[in-house]
Design an enzyme around this catalytic site. Structure first.
Site, PDB file in Angstrom:
ATOM      1  N   LYS A  59      -8.811  -1.028   1.085  1.00 54.41           N
ATOM      2  CA  LYS A  59      -9.871  -1.431   2.008  1.00 54.41           C
ATOM      3  C   LYS A  59     -10.667  -2.540   1.350  1.00 54.41           C
ATOM      4  CE  LYS A  59      -9.559   0.418   5.909  1.00 54.41           C
ATOM      5  NZ  LYS A  59      -9.284  -0.523   6.993  1.00 54.41           N
TER       6      LYS A  59
ATOM      7  N   GLU B 136       0.816  -1.223   0.000  1.00 55.94           N
ATOM      8  CA  GLU B 136       0.000   0.000   0.000  1.00 55.94           C
ATOM      9  C   GLU B 136       0.843   1.263   0.000  1.00 55.94           C
ATOM     10  OE1 GLU B 136      -3.926   1.897   2.242  1.00 55.94           O
ATOM     11  OE2 GLU B 136      -3.026   0.044   2.994  1.00 55.94           O
TER      12      GLU B 136
END
Length: 453
Positions: free
Chosen positions: A274, A258
């Protein structure tokens, strides 16, 4: 000498060169072991910094970032467009708890870290890899010298020094990668109760979402070598934003997928993750898990909520009207998990700096929740321990104006005779405590396996 000096050397797996730097001071390896198009295109090795940036006594977060901006301005250079974007500059980590210095109102309610809150080393020389072009350069800026002749001389000397180091025989590894006896700060019933408590906060209107993690710790045995472990981890869990940092008393191994924020001198980009499903060795089951994630209203709602938070964060420092979402809930697949990832971009306002950009976005909303400040307070109350580097950031700020920082998930800290890593997940009103516990285990399975024989 307007730009950096550079010398092209034979391209190879950067891990093969990393071992030659193992005995140097303050080694930073920013490692794209997994490449997904432009994501994971570049890797960098640097050592022997000429300066280290840490917090001054009693210094606040905004003052520290302003001071970092001044250091970067002092050694600014025009970029060489044909080279990878990190062409010397500051690299290292920002601990999750640095956030408490950015928002004084939450300081009393969140713990201090066990490690320095920020450690960024100034490197005048970097080995830079372009995996897409399969090319490699040694890049040398010659700082801290600023007088042209003196800077050129230092750049030439440092370039030759690093080139010679790259030609030395590969040294043997000094230990193994095995650690056993891991203990969590939660039992399963306690973690599930913590998730229910978080849901109660959501239903009471305190927050919309919070990311809750459990921490695993173990004693480091005498035979253990963090570099050997990292090389094992990158094989088993290659990542686009991986890193290995050896800063003496603090060592960090990260296999993060990420990005917190990147900046190319004009455009900033965040890539919040997410929504997660585990991978399965059975291709049919794996496809079902992927389809389930894409169809999940809960996971999509969670992702969209964090996208909105990041749009708000970026709008604080971006030119009006430039914040956009070119990708919403796109699917990304990694060694052990599938993720939903979005992309949020914005053009930095002319009167704003990279320090301002960090202050606006740190820590990442995907690993706090929303609203961000209240979520951080609830995280501290429930987890009860500092996160340290976990959910902070690792990356660089180049002398040439660029920046790229990850979110330090899938990350192990070695410090004070102890190893620690965390696994967490985003909690919403629709979360199931048992499922959330299993998700934390899915996220750390490759880390745990990398510690085993």
């Amino acid at each position: 000498m307007a730009e950096v000096l550079r010398r092209e050397i034979a391209y190879r797996d950067p891990a093969l060169l990393l071992r030659r730097f193992a005995r140097r001071k303050d080694v930073t390896f920013l490692d794209s072991a997994a490449q997904q198009g432009e994501l994971g295109r570049y890797s960098y090795i640097a050592a022997d910094p000429f300066e280290t940036f840490t917090l001054a006594e009693g210094e606040g977060g905004l003052a520290a970032l302003a001071r970092l901006d001044r250091r970067l301005k002092r050694w600014s250079l025009p970029p060489a467009s044909e080279l990878p974007p990190f062409q010397g500059g500051f690299a290292g980590y920002i601990a999750y708890e640095f956030a408490r210095l950015l928002e004084p109102q939450i300081k009393a309610r969140t713990p201090a870290p066990d490690i320095p809150a920020i450690a960024l080393h100034a490197y005048d020389t970097v080995v830079a890899f372009d995996h897409q072009a399969r090319r490699c350069w040694i890049v040398s800026a010659g700082f801290p010298e600023t007088e042209p002749e003196a800077r050129l001389l230092r750049a030439e000397e440092r370039l030759a020094e690093v080139e010679q180091l790259c030609l030395e025989p590969e040294p043997p590894l000094s230990g193994d990668h095995v650690i056993a006896g891991w203990q969590s700060n939660f039992t399963r019933p306690d973690y599930e109760a913590a998730i229910q408590r978080t849901i109660d906060y959501i239903l009471a209107g305190d927050i919309f979402q919070a990311n809750i993690a459990q921490r695993f710790t173990a004693t480091i045995p005498a035979s253990f070598d963090p570099l050997t472990f990292y090389l094992t981890l990158r094989q088993r869990n290659p990542a686009t934003f991986g890193a290995f940092l050896d800063y003496g008393a603090v060592k960090i191994a990260s296999s993060s997928p990420e990005r917190l924020i990147s900046f190319d001198g004009s455009l900033a980009e965040a890539r919040p993750i997410k929504g997660t499903r585990r991978r399965d060795a059975n291709a049919s089951i794996d496809a079902e898990l992927k389809a389930e994630l894409l169809a999940s209203r809960k996971d999509r709602a969670e992702n969209v909520m964090i996208v909105d938070l990041l749009r708000n964060d970026l709008s604080r420092v971006a030119e009006p009207g430039t914040v956009q979402v070119p990708v919403l809930c796109g699917l990304e697949t990694y060694a052990s998990v599938h993720h939903l990832t979005s992309v949020v971009t914005g053009r930095l306002a002319p009167d704003k700096s990279r320090g301002d950009l960090i202050a606006a976005c740190f820590p990442g909303g995907s690993i706090t929740g929303a609203p961000k400040m209240r979520a951080q307070e609830i995280i501290a109350e429930i987890e009860r321990v500092p996160r340290n580097v976990y959910c902070g950031s690792i990356g660089y700020l180049s002398f040439t104006g660029g920046m790229d920082l990850n979110i330090a998930i899938r990350t192990v800290l070695f410090h004070d005779g102890r190893a620690e890593f965390q696994g967490g997940g985003g909690i919403t009103a629709k979360s199931n405590p048992a499922d959330e516990y299993e998700e934390t285990l899915a996220k750390v399975t490759r880390i745990q396996a990398s510690f085993e024989t």
